[in-house]
Design a protein around this motif. Sequence first.
Motif, PDB file in Angstrom:
ATOM      1  N   TYR A 115       0.834  -1.219   0.000  1.00  0.00           N
ATOM      2  CA  TYR A 115       0.000   0.000   0.000  1.00  0.00           C
ATOM      3  C   TYR A 115       0.864   1.262   0.000  1.00  0.00           C
ATOM      4  O   TYR A 115       1.840   1.346   0.723  1.00  0.00           O
ATOM      5  CB  TYR A 115      -0.901   0.020   1.243  1.00  0.00           C
ATOM      6  CG  TYR A 115      -1.946  -1.068   1.217  1.00  0.00           C
ATOM      7  CD1 TYR A 115      -3.119  -0.896   0.498  1.00  0.00           C
ATOM      8  CD2 TYR A 115      -1.743  -2.266   1.891  1.00  0.00           C
ATOM      9  CE1 TYR A 115      -4.076  -1.910   0.456  1.00  0.00           C
ATOM     10  CE2 TYR A 115      -2.685  -3.275   1.851  1.00  0.00           C
ATOM     11  CZ  TYR A 115      -3.849  -3.093   1.134  1.00  0.00           C
ATOM     12  OH  TYR A 115      -4.782  -4.085   1.078  1.00  0.00           O
TER      13      TYR A 115
ATOM     14  N   GLN B  98      -1.858   4.117   3.953  1.00  0.00           N
ATOM     15  CA  GLN B  98      -2.731   3.399   4.889  1.00  0.00           C
ATOM     16  C   GLN B  98      -3.058   4.356   6.034  1.00  0.00           C
ATOM     17  O   GLN B  98      -2.160   4.742   6.784  1.00  0.00           O
ATOM     18  CB  GLN B  98      -2.020   2.170   5.454  1.00  0.00           C
ATOM     19  CG  GLN B  98      -1.805   1.069   4.432  1.00  0.00           C
ATOM     20  CD  GLN B  98      -0.996  -0.067   5.015  1.00  0.00           C
ATOM     21  OE1 GLN B  98       0.216   0.048   5.173  1.00  0.00           O
ATOM     22  NE2 GLN B  98      -1.669  -1.149   5.349  1.00  0.00           N
ATOM     23  N   VAL B  99      -4.306   4.734   6.083  1.00  0.00           N
ATOM     24  CA  VAL B  99      -4.721   5.693   7.113  1.00  0.00           C
ATOM     25  C   VAL B  99      -5.899   5.125   7.884  1.00  0.00           C
ATOM     26  O   VAL B  99      -6.829   4.586   7.285  1.00  0.00           O
ATOM     27  CB  VAL B  99      -5.139   7.038   6.463  1.00  0.00           C
ATOM     28  CG1 VAL B  99      -5.682   7.981   7.510  1.00  0.00           C
ATOM     29  CG2 VAL B  99      -3.965   7.684   5.769  1.00  0.00           C
ATOM     30  N   LYS B 100      -5.827   5.245   9.202  1.00  0.00           N
ATOM     31  CA  LYS B 100      -6.944   4.748  10.005  1.00  0.00           C
ATOM     32  C   LYS B 100      -7.410   5.839  10.974  1.00  0.00           C
ATOM     33  O   LYS B 100      -6.595   6.412  11.707  1.00  0.00           O
ATOM     34  CB  LYS B 100      -6.495   3.515  10.800  1.00  0.00           C
ATOM     35  CG  LYS B 100      -7.660   2.715  11.321  1.00  0.00           C
ATOM     36  CD  LYS B 100      -7.183   1.433  11.957  1.00  0.00           C
ATOM     37  CE  LYS B 100      -8.354   0.737  12.600  1.00  0.00           C
ATOM     38  NZ  LYS B 100      -7.935  -0.307  13.497  1.00  0.00           N
ATOM     39  N   ASN B 101      -8.676   6.134  10.908  1.00  0.00           N
ATOM     40  CA  ASN B 101      -9.325   7.093  11.809  1.00  0.00           C
ATOM     41  C   ASN B 101      -8.634   8.459  11.842  1.00  0.00           C
ATOM     42  O   ASN B 101      -8.312   8.973  12.919  1.00  0.00           O
ATOM     43  CB  ASN B 101      -9.404   6.525  13.236  1.00  0.00           C
ATOM     44  CG  ASN B 101     -10.306   5.323  13.294  1.00  0.00           C
ATOM     45  OD1 ASN B 101     -11.223   5.184  12.489  1.00  0.00           O
ATOM     46  ND2 ASN B 101     -10.034   4.426  14.222  1.00  0.00           N
TER      47      ASN B 101
ATOM     48  N   TYR C  38      -4.672  10.703  14.237  1.00  0.00           N
ATOM     49  CA  TYR C  38      -5.011   9.435  13.579  1.00  0.00           C
ATOM     50  C   TYR C  38      -4.465   8.276  14.397  1.00  0.00           C
ATOM     51  O   TYR C  38      -3.510   8.431  15.163  1.00  0.00           O
ATOM     52  CB  TYR C  38      -4.447   9.374  12.147  1.00  0.00           C
ATOM     53  CG  TYR C  38      -3.034   9.878  12.010  1.00  0.00           C
ATOM     54  CD1 TYR C  38      -1.948   9.064  12.292  1.00  0.00           C
ATOM     55  CD2 TYR C  38      -2.787  11.195  11.634  1.00  0.00           C
ATOM     56  CE1 TYR C  38      -0.655   9.547  12.180  1.00  0.00           C
ATOM     57  CE2 TYR C  38      -1.495  11.683  11.531  1.00  0.00           C
ATOM     58  CZ  TYR C  38      -0.431  10.848  11.798  1.00  0.00           C
ATOM     59  OH  TYR C  38       0.846  11.319  11.706  1.00  0.00           O
ATOM     60  N   ASP C  39      -5.121   7.107  14.221  1.00  0.00           N
ATOM     61  CA  ASP C  39      -4.638   5.908  14.914  1.00  0.00           C
ATOM     62  C   ASP C  39      -3.474   5.294  14.153  1.00  0.00           C
ATOM     63  O   ASP C  39      -2.573   4.718  14.744  1.00  0.00           O
ATOM     64  CB  ASP C  39      -5.772   4.878  15.027  1.00  0.00           C
ATOM     65  CG  ASP C  39      -6.881   5.380  15.941  1.00  0.00           C
ATOM     66  OD1 ASP C  39      -6.584   6.274  16.760  1.00  0.00           O
ATOM     67  OD2 ASP C  39      -8.025   4.908  15.829  1.00  0.00           O
ATOM     68  N   ARG C  40      -3.521   5.438  12.830  1.00  0.00           N
ATOM     69  CA  ARG C  40      -2.457   4.863  12.023  1.00  0.00           C
ATOM     70  C   ARG C  40      -2.260   5.709  10.772  1.00  0.00           C
ATOM     71  O   ARG C  40      -3.232   6.064  10.112  1.00  0.00           O
ATOM     72  CB  ARG C  40      -2.857   3.449  11.622  1.00  0.00           C
ATOM     73  CG  ARG C  40      -1.781   2.682  10.948  1.00  0.00           C
ATOM     74  CD  ARG C  40      -2.264   1.274  10.680  1.00  0.00           C
ATOM     75  NE  ARG C  40      -1.154   0.482  10.238  1.00  0.00           N
ATOM     76  CZ  ARG C  40      -1.237  -0.490   9.355  1.00  0.00           C
ATOM     77  NH1 ARG C  40      -2.405  -0.803   8.851  1.00  0.00           N
ATOM     78  NH2 ARG C  40      -0.181  -1.172   8.992  1.00  0.00           N
TER      79      ARG C  40
ATOM     80  N   SER D 232     -10.725   6.543   7.123  1.00  0.00           N
ATOM     81  CA  SER D 232      -9.848   5.371   7.021  1.00  0.00           C
ATOM     82  C   SER D 232      -9.835   4.921   5.568  1.00  0.00           C
ATOM     83  O   SER D 232     -10.910   4.677   5.003  1.00  0.00           O
ATOM     84  CB  SER D 232     -10.364   4.222   7.889  1.00  0.00           C
ATOM     85  OG  SER D 232     -10.377   4.613   9.243  1.00  0.00           O
TER      86      SER D 232
ATOM     87  N   ASP E 234      -7.148   2.818   2.404  1.00  0.00           N
ATOM     88  CA  ASP E 234      -5.882   2.244   1.951  1.00  0.00           C
ATOM     89  C   ASP E 234      -5.782   2.433   0.441  1.00  0.00           C
ATOM     90  O   ASP E 234      -6.753   2.177  -0.270  1.00  0.00           O
ATOM     91  CB  ASP E 234      -5.837   0.735   2.245  1.00  0.00           C
ATOM     92  CG  ASP E 234      -5.878   0.453   3.739  1.00  0.00           C
ATOM     93  OD1 ASP E 234      -5.456   1.334   4.524  1.00  0.00           O
ATOM     94  OD2 ASP E 234      -6.339  -0.637   4.119  1.00  0.00           O
TER      95      ASP E 234
ATOM     96  N   ASN F 120     -12.826  10.842  11.162  1.00  0.00           N
ATOM     97  CA  ASN F 120     -12.466   9.412  11.152  1.00  0.00           C
ATOM     98  C   ASN F 120     -12.342   8.802   9.757  1.00  0.00           C
ATOM     99  O   ASN F 120     -13.022   7.833   9.433  1.00  0.00           O
ATOM    100  CB  ASN F 120     -13.511   8.614  11.940  1.00  0.00           C
ATOM    101  CG  ASN F 120     -13.271   8.748  13.424  1.00  0.00           C
ATOM    102  OD1 ASN F 120     -12.141   8.609  13.885  1.00  0.00           O
ATOM    103  ND2 ASN F 120     -14.315   9.043  14.164  1.00  0.00           N
TER     104      ASN F 120
END
Lengths: 287, 214
Positions: free
Chosen positions: A3, A6-9, A57-59, A23, A25, A21
């Motif tokens: 990827y 990649q992004v989460k929240n 962000y979480d990730r 999210s 990929d 939020n």
Amino acid sequence: MDYAIQVKNLTKSYKDFTLDNISLDLPCGTVMGLIGENGAGKSTFINSLLNIVNAQYDRGIILGYDLKTQEKLIKEDLAVIFSDSHYDLSFTPLFVGKMLSKIYKNWNEKKYLDYLKRFGLPEKKRLKKFSTGMRVKLEFAAALSHEPKLLILDEATSGLDPVVRDEILDILREFTEEEDHAVLISSHITSDLDKIADYIAYIHEGKLRFVKTYDELQNDYGILNCGQELFDSLNQEDIAAYKKEAYSYRVLIKNKLKFRKVFCDVSIENASIEDIMLFYIKGEKVR
Amino acid sequence: MKGIILKDLYDNFCILKNAASYVFAIIFLGLIGFLVHTKYHYVLFLGIIAPILGGAAVESSTEQDEAANFNKLQITFPVTKTEIVIAKYILGLGFVGASNLLALVYSLVQVYGYHVVTPPEALRITGFGISISLIFLSVIYVGYFLLGKRWGTIFFVFIAALTGGLYGAYSYLFGLETFLECSPFVIFGCIFAGIIILTLSCLASIKIYTRRYS
């Protein structure tokens, strides 16, 4: 690396707007079109990925690097073209190359000069004497000459005529021929995305409504023109949104193949990205 | 950082109107400086005019960056926001160095050519000039980072006028002799204070720039 993004929240809050939020990929070797009306949050999302604004962000992994701790490594392999931020109009293409050669470790001067030649850009002319199309081409030449793996375009083709836009699409196609390259493109010109996007991410009022492959969109969505009787008989789950017209309804169907099995004698038009976006924004939802 | 410094140098010297303003300033000041031979003008040149020239680097680059909204693009380059600010300060220090070099040439002519001041007096004034250059640079840069081109320039002019006014008031109230006769410790103390203020200014500008783009 599978990827590019990649992004989460991912969340960014302002007084009057929240990007909420997000999210998503973006697989390598693909082009993702980011769509949404003005103020939906597309640019805020892109600015967050670039640390132009600080988001939570979480990730956040870009090109395999952590967005918080490895920003410089990410930016060595990243190129960005904005519609509202440019090189100074007093610069010449030759100076832009000289400056960027001091900034990027991977700067490839020969490649840059080749691009200038290919795009027909005079090396020593100041940018203020260039047309809008020539300036955008220069930005592409500059963006592609440090061997980036991820190209981010924020309304970069707006204001260009169809011929130049077509040339730009050719460049993007060429760029994504490499397996480890990817493009994230935010554009209002959805017809361009119809030609090039593998994925479509739709942001509306700060929320990510969907991320789908272009093929999924083509297979799933369709437009039905019908009267009151047929409209009333439709399964609500099949209706993404509808518009009531003087004597009929225009309905965006979201399970086109399943719908066709039930209503095999009804004709359904293919829905373009613009149609889908307009239905979501302006259409009415079934309650 | 080299790329940012190179860009700012281009903004200052390769854009006709900016380059012309430097050429005009140097010719004008050169003529005034070499035609007028009094202690009052000597102190004015080294203590105020040379330091103001040193602080000018940021003005042209801020103007050009704002016109193209270049800061946004610049942040996508592989440089941190801190490095962008430090690059601008390094160039500012380069300008201070160049303006003090110009002041040194002027001093040599005034000391050995026209005997306006003695070598010890010239050294004291040069020391004061360096410390004022550093303080002026510190204040002006924070002003530009905080206020942008338009208000930053107004702030620049205000600070330059204030410095000139303070010099005039000081020389009227206490006389120039106090400048020319003060202890070397005071001068070294002023230079040290200039370095501390410059460091604080750089930290403040980093904070302002980071906050603006967050």
